[in-house]
Scaffold this motif. Structure first.
Motif, PDB file in Angstrom:
ATOM      1  N   UNK A 100       0.814  -1.227   0.000  1.00  0.00           N
ATOM      2  CA  UNK A 100       0.000   0.000   0.000  1.00  0.00           C
ATOM      3  C   UNK A 100       0.846   1.275   0.000  1.00  0.00           C
ATOM      4  N   UNK A 101       1.853   1.332   0.881  1.00  0.00           N
ATOM      5  CA  UNK A 101       2.649   2.559   0.957  1.00  0.00           C
ATOM      6  C   UNK A 101       3.467   2.769  -0.319  1.00  0.00           C
ATOM      7  N   UNK A 102       3.818   1.656  -0.979  1.00  0.00           N
ATOM      8  CA  UNK A 102       4.585   1.777  -2.222  1.00  0.00           C
ATOM      9  C   UNK A 102       3.692   2.287  -3.345  1.00  0.00           C
ATOM     10  N   UNK A 103       2.434   1.827  -3.336  1.00  0.00           N
ATOM     11  CA  UNK A 103       1.486   2.295  -4.342  1.00  0.00           C
ATOM     12  C   UNK A 103       1.255   3.794  -4.184  1.00  0.00           C
ATOM     13  N   UNK A 104       1.154   4.253  -2.929  1.00  0.00           N
ATOM     14  CA  UNK A 104       0.964   5.686  -2.674  1.00  0.00           C
ATOM     15  C   UNK A 104       2.139   6.492  -3.200  1.00  0.00           C
ATOM     16  N   UNK A 105       3.334   5.881  -3.184  1.00  0.00           N
ATOM     17  CA  UNK A 105       4.528   6.600  -3.631  1.00  0.00           C
ATOM     18  C   UNK A 105       4.822   6.362  -5.107  1.00  0.00           C
ATOM     19  N   UNK A 106       3.838   5.760  -5.807  1.00  0.00           N
ATOM     20  CA  UNK A 106       3.962   5.515  -7.243  1.00  0.00           C
ATOM     21  C   UNK A 106       5.213   4.724  -7.601  1.00  0.00           C
ATOM     22  N   UNK A 107       5.558   3.753  -6.755  1.00  0.00           N
ATOM     23  CA  UNK A 107       6.679   2.877  -7.074  1.00  0.00           C
ATOM     24  C   UNK A 107       6.253   1.964  -8.229  1.00  0.00           C
ATOM     25  N   UNK A 108       7.135   1.796  -9.199  1.00  0.00           N
ATOM     26  CA  UNK A 108       6.801   0.980 -10.377  1.00  0.00           C
ATOM     27  C   UNK A 108       6.455  -0.447  -9.956  1.00  0.00           C
ATOM     28  N   UNK A 109       5.606  -1.095 -10.788  1.00  0.00           N
ATOM     29  CA  UNK A 109       5.059  -2.391 -10.419  1.00  0.00           C
ATOM     30  C   UNK A 109       6.134  -3.442 -10.129  1.00  0.00           C
ATOM     31  N   UNK A 110       7.135  -3.495 -10.974  1.00  0.00           N
ATOM     32  CA  UNK A 110       8.182  -4.509 -10.795  1.00  0.00           C
ATOM     33  C   UNK A 110       8.927  -4.329  -9.487  1.00  0.00           C
ATOM     34  N   UNK A 111       9.302  -3.056  -9.232  1.00  0.00           N
ATOM     35  CA  UNK A 111      10.017  -2.726  -8.011  1.00  0.00           C
ATOM     36  C   UNK A 111       9.146  -3.028  -6.796  1.00  0.00           C
ATOM     37  N   UNK A 112       7.856  -2.738  -6.960  1.00  0.00           N
ATOM     38  CA  UNK A 112       6.908  -2.979  -5.875  1.00  0.00           C
ATOM     39  C   UNK A 112       6.870  -4.469  -5.556  1.00  0.00           C
ATOM     40  N   UNK A 113       6.770  -5.278  -6.602  1.00  0.00           N
ATOM     41  CA  UNK A 113       6.698  -6.721  -6.384  1.00  0.00           C
ATOM     42  C   UNK A 113       7.971  -7.245  -5.747  1.00  0.00           C
ATOM     43  N   UNK A 114       9.093  -6.676  -6.166  1.00  0.00           N
ATOM     44  CA  UNK A 114      10.378  -7.104  -5.598  1.00  0.00           C
ATOM     45  C   UNK A 114      10.419  -6.797  -4.097  1.00  0.00           C
ATOM     46  N   UNK A 115      10.027  -5.576  -3.747  1.00  0.00           N
ATOM     47  CA  UNK A 115      10.033  -5.178  -2.326  1.00  0.00           C
ATOM     48  C   UNK A 115       9.096  -6.060  -1.507  1.00  0.00           C
ATOM     49  N   UNK A 116       7.907  -6.312  -2.061  1.00  0.00           N
ATOM     50  CA  UNK A 116       6.922  -7.091  -1.323  1.00  0.00           C
ATOM     51  C   UNK A 116       7.432  -8.512  -1.087  1.00  0.00           C
ATOM     52  N   UNK A 117       8.036  -9.122  -2.129  1.00  0.00           N
ATOM     53  CA  UNK A 117       8.480 -10.505  -1.910  1.00  0.00           C
ATOM     54  C   UNK A 117       9.674 -10.537  -0.958  1.00  0.00           C
ATOM     55  N   UNK A 151       7.629  -1.379   4.640  1.00  0.00           N
ATOM     56  CA  UNK A 151       7.743  -1.286   3.181  1.00  0.00           C
ATOM     57  C   UNK A 151       8.198   0.096   2.732  1.00  0.00           C
ATOM     58  N   UNK A 152       7.774   1.132   3.457  1.00  0.00           N
ATOM     59  CA  UNK A 152       8.102   2.494   3.030  1.00  0.00           C
ATOM     60  C   UNK A 152       9.521   2.913   3.446  1.00  0.00           C
TER      61      UNK A 152
END
Lengths: 354, 274
Positions: A100-117, A151-152
């Motif tokens: 959620x916090x990454x989506x708010x910061x407009x982190x690109x999808x790939x980077x977001x998935x990497x951080x989440x995993x 995450x943030x």
């Protein structure tokens, strides 16, 4: 150079005439784990909420790395918070919660998935990413709440009694995990708790609060061994608080007996009334005839085994002292329980003036 | 066990008496022939339905549905933020607002409609205000007109929407919004990302209740609307009262019920658990 970390200067919060937090000034150095410890209603949660930006201070300032953030709204502070009720989003999956916090910061999808995993691996829930929050156990939810907050990559990690809802065994386990995680990520962390054991095992330093005021700031052993006042001595662990009078710079008169202490605070003249605080484990109970100096005569009124030691309550002329003994010592003592002496370890204990 | 089971038939009994029996009666009448001197003649014919196969009725049905959806959407858009902010007030203030809101429900539809007519008339306060502010060039009556109908209907159904939304919003844990805030969401963003999804069910319920109430509205469209924008409820009333054609009115009602059922089905689908 400005000190790195968090600094509170004269923070105050009043609700009408009620002062919830009264003039709190303290520093949390970068990378440290600090526990706010106090009974319920002492203002510790209000203080944490002010740090998070969820509550506006009535007075005082809040600085991070020398930067004044007092007026910065919560969503621009980049301080992560884990709530007592966790407050996970029930309409999102575990992954979506963490992202959620990454989506708010407009982190690109790939980077977001990497951080989440990465975070899912960190909390050992790699297989649960697509589950819904309600399908997780209490401990798993706890870990998801922590991962969501991390995450943030927060500047400050705030936890409001996050473990209090867990059962004792799981809480113990989560405490260790939390500490390891904090050390691994070198996060500046503040945890609010009313559980002294939690504070003593987790914190690099502890801030003891009561009635909205700081009572003592120190390392766990400082807080335990050298309490600053009667409140801290009584709140943390078991403690004997005895009325005493100053004799000289090394001696007190405790209940009419001379007791040697490590040091009497400077400037106290002979005859000043003080409180002598000493932990049960610094009190040795011996048969009356073996008593040396630093001893008070008494009678064992109550004994119970607490784990690997025996807790003894000794009646010293109507006043109660709590002492401890090993089971073997207690077995040897049991015959003469009516005529014992309470031996205060020389140099142990603290002289309190307030 | 038997006694418990007997009690559990009570809802079925009530539903039968208040919903099923009247509906079956309505259905029966819709297949009857009109009786100019009485109510209906007990024959079976499709005449009433055949009489509805025209552009005029289809237009009225579509207009009624569209207006119901529009008014419901406006009502929920106003009512949801209103209710959310109200639940953030202290208990006392909340009670005052709720009582105030429920009091407005005790006013009759007729009084509401005529009050709106007065207010939106040429010499009513609202039009003079618009003219004074330079929004309209010349004060002209806003009734009869679609806008007047919509406004009065929003006013009429708003309390129902608020009362439907209130329990869910007052139980919304504040820390869930605070969590979003500490994760970087501005207050508006947190409202959209957290409060709305948390209240999806009650939102749909408030929307459906508003839409159904608007579909059944009779007085406002009659008093404030032009004949070409009369809703189905007005046409049903006219058929039964002025036209003395009770089977036609019943057939229209059956069509309206079908439309409402479709609306209910769609809303059930929208709130299903994923």
């Amino acid at each position: 150079m400005t000190p790195s970390g968090l600094e509170l200067r004269g923070l105050r919060k009043s609700y009408g005439t009620y002062l919830a937090v009264d003039d709190v000034s303290l520093q949390v150095p970068a990378g440290q784990f600090v526990c706010f410890l106090g009974p319920s209603g002492c203002g510790k949660t209000t203080l944490l909420r002010m740090i998070a930006g969820l509550e506006a201070p009535t007075a005082g300032r809040l600085l991070l790395n020398g930067l004044d953030l007092t007026a910065t709204p919560a969503h621009q502070r980049n301080f992560a918070m884990v709530f007592q009720a966790l407050a996970l989003f029930p309409f999102l999956t575990v992954e979506e919660n963490i992202a959620y916090s990454l989506r708010l910061r407009n982190v690109a999808r790939q980077e977001r998935q990497r951080r989440v995993s990465e975070l899912l691996a960190l909390i050992k829930l790699s297989d649960c990413g697509s589950r819904r929050v309600e399908q997780l156990s209490g401990g798993q939810r706890q870990r998801v709440a922590i991962a969501r907050a991390l995450a943030q990559e927060p500047m400050l990690f705030l936890l409001d009694e996050p473990l209090s809802a867990l059962d004792a065994k799981l809480r113990d386990h989560m405490q260790i995990e939390l500490r390891l995680l904090q050390q691994k990520l070198r996060l500046t962390t503040i945890l609010v708790t009313h559980d002294q054991r939690e504070a003593l095992t987790l914190g690099d330093s502890i801030v003891v609060l009561a009635d909205g005021r700081v009572q003592q700031i120190g390392s766990p052993s400082d807080i335990y061994r050298r309490p600053a006042n009667r409140f801290v001595a009584g709140f943390i662990g078991q403690c004997n608080l005895m009325e005493a009078e100053v004799l000289d710079s090394r001696h007190l008169s405790v209940w009419g007996r001379v007791v040697e202490v490590a040091a009497v605070p400077g400037g106290l003249i002979k005859g000043t009334p003080v409180t002598f605080s000493i932990r049960p484990e610094d009190i040795h109970v011996v048969p009356r005839e073996d008593a040396a100096s630093n001893a008070l005569p008494g009678r064992v009124s109550f004994a119970r085994e607490v784990g690997e030691r025996v807790e003894l309550r000794i009646d010293c002329n109507g006043r109660e002292v709590i002492g401890a003994a090993s089971p073997a010592d207690w077995a040897a003592l049991a015959g003469s329980a009516d005529a014992v002496s309470v031996q205060l370890r020389a140099g142990a204990g603290t002289v309190l003036t307030c | 066990m038997l006694r418990v089971a007997a009690w559990l038939t009570w809802p079925a009994v009530v539903l039968c008496a208040t919903v099923l029996v009247p509906f079956l009666l309505l259905l029966r009448i819709s297949f009857a022939a009109p009786d100019p001197s009485g109510l209906w003649i007990p024959v079976v014919t499709l005449d009433a339905y055949r009489g509805l196969l025209n552009r005029e009725f289809a237009g009225a049905l579509l207009y009624s549905l569209a207006m119901a959806l529009l008014v419901a959407a406006v009502t929920v858009s106003i009512g949801f933020p209103f209710t959310y902010l109200m639940t953030r007030l202290n208990r006392r203030a909340q009670v005052v607002w709720l009582v105030f809101l429920l009091m407005s429900l005790s006013l009759s539809d007729v009084l509401n409609a005529f009050s709106w007519q007065v207010m939106l008339s040429k010499r009513g306060g609202f039009v003079s205000l618009l003219a004074a502010l330079g929004i309209v060039a010349r004060p002209e009556s806003l009734t009869p007109g679609d806008g007047a109908v919509w406004a009065s209907l929003v006013y009429g159904v708003l309390p129902f929407a608020v009362v439907t939304l209130y329990p869910a919003l007052s139980r919304l844990p504040p820390e869930i919004v605070e969590a979003a805030r500490t994760l970087g969401a501005s207050p508006g963003r947190a409202f959209r990302n957290v409060v709305i999804p948390m209240c999806r069910g009650p939102l749909v319920a408030a929307f459906v209740i508003s839409a159904v109430l608007v579909l059944g509205a009779y007085v406002s469209p009659l008093v404030l609307g032009r004949p070409q924008s009369w809703t189905l409820a007005v046409l049903i009333g006219n058929a039964a009262l002025a036209g003395h054609d009770v089977p036609r009115a019943a057939a229209m009602s059956v069509c309206m019920l079908v439309a409402v059922s479709l609306l209910g089905g769609v809303s059930a689908w929208a709130t299903r658990r994923r």
